[in-house]
Design a protein around this motif. Structure first.
Motif, PDB file in Angstrom:
ATOM      1  N   GLN A 249       0.835  -1.190   0.000  1.00 39.50           N
ATOM      2  CA  GLN A 249       0.000   0.000   0.000  1.00 39.50           C
ATOM      3  C   GLN A 249       0.880   1.256   0.000  1.00 39.50           C
ATOM      4  OE1 GLN A 249      -3.122  -0.462  -0.509  1.00 39.50           O
ATOM      5  NE2 GLN A 249      -3.212  -2.658  -0.051  1.00 39.50           N
ATOM      6  N   ASP A 251       0.931   3.727   1.949  1.00 35.01           N
ATOM      7  CA  ASP A 251       1.375   4.201   3.259  1.00 35.01           C
ATOM      8  C   ASP A 251       2.503   3.357   3.849  1.00 35.01           C
ATOM      9  OD1 ASP A 251       0.074   1.873   3.902  1.00 35.01           O
ATOM     10  OD2 ASP A 251      -1.404   2.782   5.241  1.00 35.01           O
ATOM     11  N   THR A 253       2.471   0.096   4.375  1.00 34.32           N
ATOM     12  CA  THR A 253       2.002  -1.169   4.928  1.00 34.32           C
ATOM     13  C   THR A 253       1.821  -2.179   3.803  1.00 34.32           C
ATOM     14  OG1 THR A 253      -0.320  -0.521   4.755  1.00 34.32           O
ATOM     15  CG2 THR A 253       0.834   0.029   6.809  1.00 34.32           C
ATOM     16  N   ARG A 255       1.107  -6.736   2.745  1.00 36.79           N
ATOM     17  CA  ARG A 255       1.074  -8.162   3.065  1.00 36.79           C
ATOM     18  C   ARG A 255       2.178  -8.850   2.284  1.00 36.79           C
ATOM     19  NH1 ARG A 255      -5.210 -10.216   2.566  1.00 36.79           N
ATOM     20  NH2 ARG A 255      -6.191  -8.706   3.988  1.00 36.79           N
ATOM     21  N   GLU A 272       4.142  -8.638   9.236  1.00 39.29           N
ATOM     22  CA  GLU A 272       3.753  -7.572   8.300  1.00 39.29           C
ATOM     23  C   GLU A 272       3.663  -6.216   8.984  1.00 39.29           C
ATOM     24  OE1 GLU A 272       1.262 -10.717   5.504  1.00 39.29           O
ATOM     25  OE2 GLU A 272       0.178  -9.275   6.740  1.00 39.29           O
ATOM     26  N   ALA A 273       3.532  -6.209  10.307  1.00 41.31           N
ATOM     27  CA  ALA A 273       3.537  -4.943  11.039  1.00 41.31           C
ATOM     28  C   ALA A 273       4.886  -4.234  10.916  1.00 41.31           C
ATOM     29  CB  ALA A 273       3.217  -5.187  12.513  1.00 41.31           C
ATOM     30  N   MET A 275       6.573  -3.936   8.114  1.00 40.84           N
ATOM     31  CA  MET A 275       6.790  -3.470   6.745  1.00 40.84           C
ATOM     32  C   MET A 275       7.339  -2.051   6.660  1.00 40.84           C
ATOM     33  SD  MET A 275       6.173  -5.864   4.417  1.00 40.84           S
ATOM     34  CE  MET A 275       5.623  -5.126   2.887  1.00 40.84           C
ATOM     35  N   PRO A 276       6.822  -1.079   7.428  1.00 40.89           N
ATOM     36  CA  PRO A 276       7.385   0.275   7.330  1.00 40.89           C
ATOM     37  C   PRO A 276       8.855   0.356   7.722  1.00 40.89           C
ATOM     38  CG  PRO A 276       5.210   0.330   8.350  1.00 40.89           C
ATOM     39  CD  PRO A 276       5.617  -1.115   8.275  1.00 40.89           C
TER      40      PRO A 276
END
Length: 317
Positions: A249, A251, A253, A255, A272-273, A275-276
Motif C-alpha cells: 500500500q 502508506d 504497509t 502483506r 507484516e507490522a 513493513m514500514p
C-alpha cells in the motif's frame, strides 16, 4: 505404471463418494503432476475418478465483491482473466512464473493446490522418504538440501511445497471450497489448507479422503501494488529457491508471503507490522525459529533481498 481402474464422474458428490469408497482411489483432472508420479510408481492409485466432465470451470463474482474460481479453471484461463489481472495481479504473476504455457493449459486450480513436493529424495524410490513411505526415514536430512525447507520443517521431513499460485492465494486470504463424501460442503481458509510435516509428513493438506475441491474464493480486492518475485536457478522451468508474493500500500504497509522455504506458503501476519521498517525487519520476524541446513542457509538472506527488491519495485512504480 501399476494397473488401475477408471471411471468418469457426473457430479461433484458422485466423484467424492466414488473416491471415498475405495482406499486407493484418486481424483484425476489435468494430471500434470499425478500422471508423472504414477509413471515413476511414487503414486500407485488403484482407481482413478476423472472429474473433467464436472461443471467447475467458471469464474464468477461473489456477492461480497470477490471472485469464485471453479476447481477446473485452467491456470491459463485464470491468469488471463481480466478481473484477476486488474484486481488480483499477484495471482496472475505467480501463475505465469510457475510453469510453461503448455502446462498452464492443462493444469487446474485445484490440481495446482494439490501438487506434491519436488524434493529429489521424494522422487528417488531407492532412498527413504517419510513423505512417500511413512516411517522409512528422511534421506534429505544430512543429504543435499539446497532446495529444501528452512522453516516449519521437522525431524521427519524437510521438503518444501513447490507451487507459486498458492503463495499468491495465501497473501490474498483465499478460501478453498469442497464437497465431502456425504455431500456436505466445507470451506477451508488457505492458511489452514496445507500442512507442516510434524510427525505425519505424508499428509500434505487438510482434505479428508474423498473430499473434492470445488472452488477457490477470493475476497474483495485489496488494492495497492501487487508483485511476485521469484528467485530460481534458471529463468524458466525451475522451482523457486525463494519467492515473494506481496501486496503493498502507499502508506508503507502491506502483506507478504514466501514460497520455496517451507512445506506450505509461509506467511506470518505479525511480521507484516514491520513493513514500514523495511525488509530485514519483516524477515527477521517471519523466519524466527528457522532451522536451515548446511546447504540452504543462504535462503534466509536471499528472502530479505528478494523482499527488499519487491518493496523497491513497488515504491518506484
Amino acid at each position: 505404471m501399476k494397473p488401475f481402474t477408471y471411471e468418469r464422474a457426473r457430479t461433484p458428490a458422485e466423484a467424492a463418494a466414488a473416491v471415498a469408497s475405495r482406499p486407493g482411489a484418486r481424483f484425476l483432472a489435468g494430471g500434470t503432476n499425478l500422471l508423472d508420479l504414477m509413471k515413476l510408481e511414487i503414486e500407485t492409485p488403484q482407481h482413478l475418478v476423472d472429474v473433467q466432465d464436472l461443471k467447475l470451470d467458471g469464474i464468477a463474482p461473489t456477492k461480497e465483491g470477490g471472485l469464485r474460481i471453479g476447481a477446473l479453471v485452467t491456470n491459463t484461463a485464470l491468469a488471463a482473466d481480466l478481473r484477476v489481472r486488474r484486481d488480483y495481479a499477484v495471482l496472475t504473476r505467480a501463475i505465469v512464473a510457475g510453469a510453461s504455457g503448455q502446462l498452464r493449459n492443462k493444469a487446474t486450480t485445484a490440481g495446482n493446490l494439490l501438487q506434491r513436493t519436488r524434493c529429489p529424495y521424494f522422487y528417488d524410490t531407492n532412498l527413504p522418504c517419510n513423505k512417500r513411505k511413512p516411517g522409512s526415514g528422511c534421506a534429505a536430512i544430512g543429504g543435499v538440501s539446497r532446495q529444501l525447507a528452512v522453516i516449519g520443517s521437522s525431524d521427519q521431513c524437510i521438503a518444501t511445497y513447490p507451487g507459486d499460485m498458492a503463495v499468491a492465494l495465501r497473501v490474498l486470504d483465499a478460501t478453498v471450497e469442497t464437497v465431502r463424501p456425504d455431500g456436505t460442503a466445507r470451506t477451508i481458509p488457505i492458511a489452514d489448507f496445507h500442512r507442516l510435516p510434524g510427525d505425519t509428513p505424508h499428509i500434505d493438506n487438510a482434505l479428508q479422503h474423498g473430499e473434492l475441491i470445488t472452488a477457490v474464493t477470493l475476497p474483495r480486492p485489496l488494492g495497492g501494488r501487487h508483485s511476485y518475485h521469484k528467485v530460481r536457478d534458471r529463468a524458466s522451468y525451475a522451482f523457486a529457491l525463494v519467492s515473494v508474493a506481496a501486496v503493498l500500500q502507499k502508506d508503507g504497509t502491506g502483506r507478504v508471503a514466501f514460497g520455496g522455504v517451507a512445506a506450505k506458503p509461509w506467511r506470518i501476519e505479525a511480521a507484516e507490522a514491520e513493513m514500514p521498517r523495511g525488509a530485514a525487519a519483516v524477515t527477521e520476524r517471519a523466519f524466527a525459529g528457522a532451522r536451515p541446513t548446511h546447504d540452504n542457509g543462504f535462503k534466509l538472506p536471499l528472502a530479505t533481498r528478494a523482499l527488499a527488491a519487491t518493496i523497491a519495485e513497488g515504491t518506484s512504480a
